[in-house]
Design an enzyme around this catalytic site. Sequence first.
Site, mmCIF file in Angstrom:
data_model
loop_
_atom_site.group_PDB
_atom_site.id
_atom_site.type_symbol
_atom_site.label_atom_id
_atom_site.label_comp_id
_atom_site.label_asym_id
_atom_site.label_seq_id
_atom_site.Cartn_x
_atom_site.Cartn_y
_atom_site.Cartn_z
ATOM 1 N N LYS A 1 0.946 -1.113 0.005
ATOM 2 C CA LYS A 1 0.190 0.121 -0.092
ATOM 3 C C LYS A 1 0.964 1.158 -0.013
ATOM 4 C CE LYS A 1 -3.914 0.522 0.707
ATOM 5 N NZ LYS A 1 -4.702 0.361 1.970
ATOM 6 N N HIS A 2 0.712 2.008 -0.912
ATOM 7 C CA HIS A 2 1.396 3.453 -0.937
ATOM 8 C C HIS A 2 3.009 3.253 -0.932
ATOM 9 C CE1 HIS A 2 -2.062 6.048 -1.267
ATOM 10 N NE2 HIS A 2 -2.644 5.262 -0.338
ATOM 11 N N HIS B 1 14.006 5.699 -0.801
ATOM 12 C CA HIS B 1 13.102 7.008 -0.674
ATOM 13 C C HIS B 1 12.811 6.986 -1.978
ATOM 14 C CE1 HIS B 1 13.811 8.379 3.280
ATOM 15 N NE2 HIS B 1 15.042 8.051 3.160
ATOM 16 N N ASN C 1 12.811 6.211 7.661
ATOM 17 C CA ASN C 1 13.455 5.042 8.315
ATOM 18 C C ASN C 1 12.402 3.762 8.491
ATOM 19 O OD1 ASN C 1 16.077 6.173 8.918
ATOM 20 N ND2 ASN C 1 14.844 7.256 10.440
#
Length: 619
Positions: A294-295, A619, A459
Amino acid sequence: RNFTSTSRSEFPERFKMSTDLYQVKRALISVSDKTDLLVLAAALKENGVQVLSTGGTAKALKDAGLPVTDVSDYTGFPEMMDGRVKTLHPKVHGGLLALRGNPDHEKALTDHGIDKIDLLVVNLYPFQATVAKGASFETCVENIDIGGPAMIRAAAKNYPSVTTVTSTTQYAKIIEELKTNNGCTTLKTRRSMSAAAYAHCSAYDSAVSTWFAAQNEEEPAVTTRAYELAFPLKYGCNPHQLPANIYSMNGAALPFKVLNGKPGYINLLDALNSWALVKEVKEALGLPAASSFKHVSPAGAAVAVPLTDVEKKAFEAPDSLSQSALAYLRARNADPMCSFGDWAALSDVVDEQTATYLKTEVADGIIAPGYTPEALAILTSKKSGAFIVLEADPAYKNPAGMVDYREIGGCVFAQRGHGDKPITLEMMNNVTTKNKDLPEQAKRDQVLSAITIKYTQSNSVGYAKNGMMVGVGAGQQSRVDCVKLAGRKLRTWWMRQSPKVLGLQFKADVKRQARVNARVRFIEGDMTEIERATWQQQFEVVPEPLTQADFDEHMKLLEGVTIASDAFFPFRDSIDVATQFGVKYIAQPGGSVQDAGVTEACDQYNMVQSHFGMRLFHH
C-alpha cells in the site's frame, strides 16, 4: 494540393494550416530493420511513387520485383569506404531540404539536376543491439549511423513538404493516409513524425555518447534520457496531477505486460517495488514469496511456511492452499486492515488456488511472473473485469544500466540502484553477540525482514516470525519510533491469536473484512461511545473489553521474533523496546559509533544479533 511558400518568414503561418496536403511523388528508403518493407513499398507503387534506395534495402526491393532506383545511380557517385559514404550527397540533401515554391531553391534544383524527395523512410543501424550482444569496440563503432541521422534531421526540418518515417510502427499510418488523401500526407502527420524523428535521433545519439564515455571509464558531460510513450494514465498520484504517463526506456520494452485492467500511477509504483521484493526473497530463500503493498511500502510480506492450527483459525484460512496461496495469505495477514485494497505480488506463477483466495479479498491488482489459464480467468473477472493483472518479466534487465534517474523540481538525481546488491543468508553469519545460536528458521526470518525493509520507505524496521512479516514500521524520522510503530502492529497480530479474540461470536451476516476490522478495534480498544455502540451490533454476545492482564498473559507467550532495521540502531533504546515484543534475533547493518553499546544491550537480553553490513535506505 502542393503546399507552396516564398520565404522563411511564412513558417509561422504554416503551423496554422493544419489541413494542408502534400503529394508524395518520390521516396528514399534506407532501412536496417526490413520488417514490413515490402508492404510499404507495394503501397508506394500503387500511389505512383518513385523509390530511391541503398544497399541491402534496394536489393530486397529488387528481389521482390518492385521498382527501385539505386541512390548511387541517382547521385552519380558509388557507395564507398565500406559503405560509410552512401547518401551524404547534395542531390540527396538538396532534395530533402529544398523549400518548395521558393524561387531560389527551385532554380538550384533545376540547375543541379536535383529531384525533390517527399518521403524519407529510414531506421538507423542497430547500435544498441550491437552493444547488447557484446560486440567488439570496432564493430560497435562501425554500427554508428552517420548518413541516416543526417537525412532524418534534414527531412524533419523540412516538414511542410517532406514526411519523415523512422519506425516500422508508422508504416500503417502512412499507407492509410496515402490511400485516404489520394497519395498525399497531412501537415499534422508530417509535423508529428518530424517530432518523432528528432526524438529518435536524440535517443540514438544519447546511446552512442553514453557508450563512448563508458569505454573511457568516465561520466558523460551531458546525459540525455530518451523516453518512449508506453501508455497514458488517468492521472498521477492525485486527480489534479495531469498529464500523467508511463514511458519506456530508450524505446525498450517495459518490465511488465498489462494483461487486464488499467493500472494507475501509484499502482505501478507498488507493482515495481513489490515485484522487486518478492523476486529477491525467492532468490534468497528458495521459497514462494508474496507481498501486500500500500502506497509504495509493504503492509506485509511472507514465504510459504505451513500454518499452525491457531494461525489457521485467526487468519480464517481455507482448508486447502497451494504454496503461493499460503505465502499471500501470510503476507495479507500481517496487517489485514492496512492490506485492505492492497497491491499483491507473487514470486511464482499464480495458480487457481491463489487466484481463488485473492478473489475473496479487496485488492487493486497483482503482479507475478505468470498465470495459469484458470487463474487468469478468475482474476480478470474480479471487480467486474477491472482488476489489474500485470505479468512481470523475470529476466528483465534495465536498458538504461545500473543508474536510476529521478527528476524533481528542476533537478535530476542519479544514483546506482541497489537491486543488484541482494540480501543473502550468508550475510547473516556475521553474529556480533555472545549468543551465537542462530537457527535456520531465525536466519530465514532475518533475510525476509531485511529484504522487506529494503523496499520500505525509510526510516524503517520490521518484525518477522514464522516466515512472515508481523509488523512493519515505515517512514518515521526516529528509529525507535519505527520500532514502537511496528511493535504496535506486531502486538495486534499476536493478540488476534489470543483465546478471547478467537472466541468472539459474530452474527452470521457479518462479512469477513468487517470481522477483521472488528477484531482489530477490539484489541486496540480506543473506541468512542458512539463507535462502540455500532461495533457491538456485530456480535451475538457482546464481549467484555480486554484487560491489561489479558494482554500481559498472552504477550508473555510471544518469543523467537526477529527484527531487522534498514540502518544501524544508534542507541540501545530500540533494543529495550524490541525486547517487549518477544524479539530474540536482530538483523541490522551495523556501522554506528554506538555499536558496542547496542551489542551490550543485546547481550543483556541474551539476543542474537547479525550485522549484515549494508545500509538499506529507500526513498
